[in-house]
Scaffold this motif. Sequence first.
Motif, short mmCIF file in Angstrom:
data_model
loop_
_atom_site.label_atom_id
_atom_site.label_comp_id
_atom_site.label_asym_id
_atom_site.label_seq_id
_atom_site.Cartn_x
_atom_site.Cartn_y
_atom_site.Cartn_z
N PHE A 294 0.86 -1.18 0.00
CA PHE A 294 0.00 0.00 0.00
C PHE A 294 0.90 1.23 0.00
O PHE A 294 1.87 1.31 0.76
CB PHE A 294 -0.89 0.01 1.24
CG PHE A 294 -1.64 1.31 1.42
CD1 PHE A 294 -2.79 1.56 0.69
CD2 PHE A 294 -1.18 2.28 2.29
CE1 PHE A 294 -3.47 2.75 0.84
CE2 PHE A 294 -1.85 3.48 2.44
CZ PHE A 294 -3.00 3.71 1.72
N ILE A 295 0.60 2.21 -0.85
CA ILE A 295 1.37 3.45 -0.92
C ILE A 295 0.62 4.55 -0.18
O ILE A 295 -0.50 4.91 -0.55
CB ILE A 295 1.66 3.87 -2.37
CG1 ILE A 295 2.47 2.80 -3.08
CG2 ILE A 295 2.40 5.21 -2.41
CD1 ILE A 295 2.69 3.05 -4.55
N ASN A 296 1.24 5.08 0.86
CA ASN A 296 0.66 6.14 1.67
C ASN A 296 1.05 7.49 1.07
O ASN A 296 2.11 8.04 1.36
CB ASN A 296 1.16 6.03 3.11
CG ASN A 296 0.52 7.04 4.03
OD1 ASN A 296 -0.12 7.98 3.59
ND2 ASN A 296 0.70 6.86 5.33
N GLN A 297 0.21 8.03 0.22
CA GLN A 297 0.49 9.28 -0.48
C GLN A 297 0.47 10.49 0.46
O GLN A 297 1.02 11.54 0.13
CB GLN A 297 -0.54 9.51 -1.60
CG GLN A 297 -0.48 8.46 -2.69
CD GLN A 297 0.79 8.52 -3.53
OE1 GLN A 297 1.61 9.41 -3.42
NE2 GLN A 297 0.94 7.53 -4.40
N ASP A 298 -0.15 10.34 1.64
CA ASP A 298 -0.26 11.46 2.57
C ASP A 298 0.93 11.60 3.51
O ASP A 298 1.00 12.53 4.30
CB ASP A 298 -1.54 11.32 3.41
CG ASP A 298 -2.79 11.33 2.55
OD1 ASP A 298 -2.78 12.01 1.50
OD2 ASP A 298 -3.77 10.65 2.91
N LEU A 299 1.88 10.68 3.45
CA LEU A 299 3.03 10.70 4.34
C LEU A 299 3.92 11.90 4.03
O LEU A 299 4.24 12.17 2.87
CB LEU A 299 3.81 9.40 4.15
CG LEU A 299 4.76 9.00 5.26
CD1 LEU A 299 3.99 8.71 6.55
CD2 LEU A 299 5.54 7.76 4.85
N THR A 300 4.32 12.61 5.07
CA THR A 300 5.22 13.75 4.91
C THR A 300 6.58 13.40 5.50
O THR A 300 6.72 12.40 6.21
CB THR A 300 4.69 15.01 5.63
OG1 THR A 300 4.73 14.77 7.04
CG2 THR A 300 3.27 15.34 5.20
N LEU A 301 7.59 14.22 5.25
CA LEU A 301 8.92 13.97 5.80
C LEU A 301 8.93 14.03 7.32
O LEU A 301 9.77 13.41 7.97
CB LEU A 301 9.93 14.97 5.23
CG LEU A 301 10.33 14.75 3.78
CD1 LEU A 301 11.23 15.87 3.30
CD2 LEU A 301 11.02 13.41 3.61
N ALA A 302 8.00 14.75 7.90
CA ALA A 302 7.92 14.85 9.36
C ALA A 302 7.35 13.59 10.00
O ALA A 302 7.58 13.33 11.18
CB ALA A 302 7.06 16.05 9.75
N ASP A 303 6.64 12.77 9.24
CA ASP A 303 6.04 11.54 9.76
C ASP A 303 7.11 10.46 9.86
O ASP A 303 7.61 9.98 8.84
CB ASP A 303 4.91 11.06 8.86
CG ASP A 303 3.78 12.06 8.75
OD1 ASP A 303 3.48 12.71 9.76
OD2 ASP A 303 3.21 12.18 7.64
#
Length: 86
Positions: free
Chosen positions: A15-24
Amino acid sequence: DKFFHSSKTCNKYKFINQDLTLADREWVCPVCSSKLNRDKNASYNILEQGLKIYSGCGTQSELKQKRVEALLVVKASLRNTKPKLL
């Protein structure tokens, strides 16, 4: 692949988490409910991608076997377990 989503892709169900940011730094896969450390998850995906790429490179079986075993050692060390050599 320059745009391979190694840290955004669940190493189990892809699953690709498109909402992930560098801070996560950690995230939970909505498919399998695994809690994923961003860096460890990326390392598993990069290793798998490398094995896929390498497996299509020629037929030098002895050299290939040694490299696969070396990658198994690296993968085991990432998981803090002993490798199961082929």
